[in-house]
Design an enzyme around this catalytic site. Structure first.
Site, short mmCIF file in Angstrom:
data_model
loop_
_atom_site.label_atom_id
_atom_site.label_comp_id
_atom_site.label_asym_id
_atom_site.label_seq_id
_atom_site.Cartn_x
_atom_site.Cartn_y
_atom_site.Cartn_z
N TYR A 180 0.83 -1.21 0.00
CA TYR A 180 0.00 0.00 0.00
C TYR A 180 0.87 1.26 0.00
CZ TYR A 180 -3.66 3.29 1.36
OH TYR A 180 -4.53 4.35 1.39
N LYS A 184 1.04 4.15 -2.91
CA LYS A 184 0.65 5.54 -2.66
C LYS A 184 1.81 6.51 -2.86
CE LYS A 184 -3.70 4.92 -1.99
NZ LYS A 184 -4.69 5.48 -2.94
#
Length: 280
Positions: A180, A184
């Site tokens: 993640y 991002k």
């Protein structure tokens, strides 16, 4: 829910619009006065329900909305989404790329499964790039919007504004969130590159980077990790997660005339979480 910025007109395309930040952002755009919104999501039924609800908040008498199915990791699906929106409304002035997946693994790097890493990169990074590319192509062909202020008269707002959903994890790392966090961070790279490449067409591209937001995605994380609730209260300087409205209003701002000179930025909306190690 009350948007503080008035857009007045224009067409918005929002991915991930069936729930969470995307859904709330679409409602905020409707309340800010846009003429139309395309609610795009892999869950078309949810997008349709959100579109119907948005009529309750719309302030523009000419407001219209549609629901569009999209798989943001599929190039053809993304192009069909953009084509359907342009066919229905004639243009796209605001695009918010809210669709994505969260951290569902929790494995530290030595135990991280490659298929999970590949999936999250495919959706969060490739999906953002595909949406930016397809929308920018459409925006580059249209006439700019203008804005008239009482102080300075009329000025151009350019051909469109794109907002990508980053995260506090676009700037900081957390154990067990390599997939993640990497995705991002990459969203910021996509945003900055797109902002430079699209400047010649007078299209702005920015990222909105929130910390925890009280959405169905966060509630699912709380169910998987019961200690997360206390962690949020301890780590956040405001001792709580953001409510979706607090994020949606910032997205509307980035698309508004008030932000017409903001390009390639990653706006942190995290109550100061990323400033330092917070000590309760």
């Amino acid at each position: 829910m009350a948007s503080k910025i008035i857009l007045g007109r224009g067409i918005a395309l929002i991915t991930g619009a069936a729930s969470g930040i995307g859904r709330e952002t679409a409602f905020a755009f409707a309340e800010a006065g846009v003429t139309g919104i395309a609610f795009a999501d892999i869950n078309e039924q949810g997008a349709q329900a959100a579109a119907e609800e948005s009529k309750t908040y719309a302030t523009n008498g000419e407001y219209r909305c549609i629901a569009v199915h999209v798989n943001i990791s599929d190039e053809d699906s993304v192009q069909k989404m953009v084509d359907s929106t342009v066919k229905e409304f004639g243009r796209i002035d605001y695009c918010v790329n809210s669709a994505g997946i969260g951290n569902t693994s929790g494995a530290v790097m030595p135990n991280l499964k490659l298929d999970f890493f590949s999936k999250i990169m495919d959706i969060n990074v490739k999906g953002t790039m595909l949406c930016d590319r397809a929308v920018a192509r459409a925006m580059a062909q249209q006439e700019p919007l203008t804005y008239t202020s009482r102080r300075h008269g009329t000025r151009s707002l350019g051909r469109g504004s794109i907002v990508n959903l980053g995260s506090t994890n676009s700037y900081v790392a957390v154990p067990g969130m390599m997939g993640y966090t990497t995705s991002k961070h990459a969203v910021i790279g996509v945003t900055k590159s797109a902002a430079l490449d699209c400047a010649q067409f007078h299209i702005r591209v920015n990222a909105l980077c929130p910390a925890w937001v009280d959405t169905p995605m966060m509630q699912a994380s709380l169910a998987r990790v019961p200690t997360l609730g206390q962690l949020i209260k301890t780590a956040s300087p405001l001792r709580r997660a953001a409510i979706p409205e607090e994020v949606a209003d910032c997205i509307v701002f980035l698309c508004s005339p008030s932000a017409s000179y903001i390009n390639g930025a990653g706006l942190l909306v995290d109550a100061g979480l990323s400033l330092t190690a917070h000590v309760p």
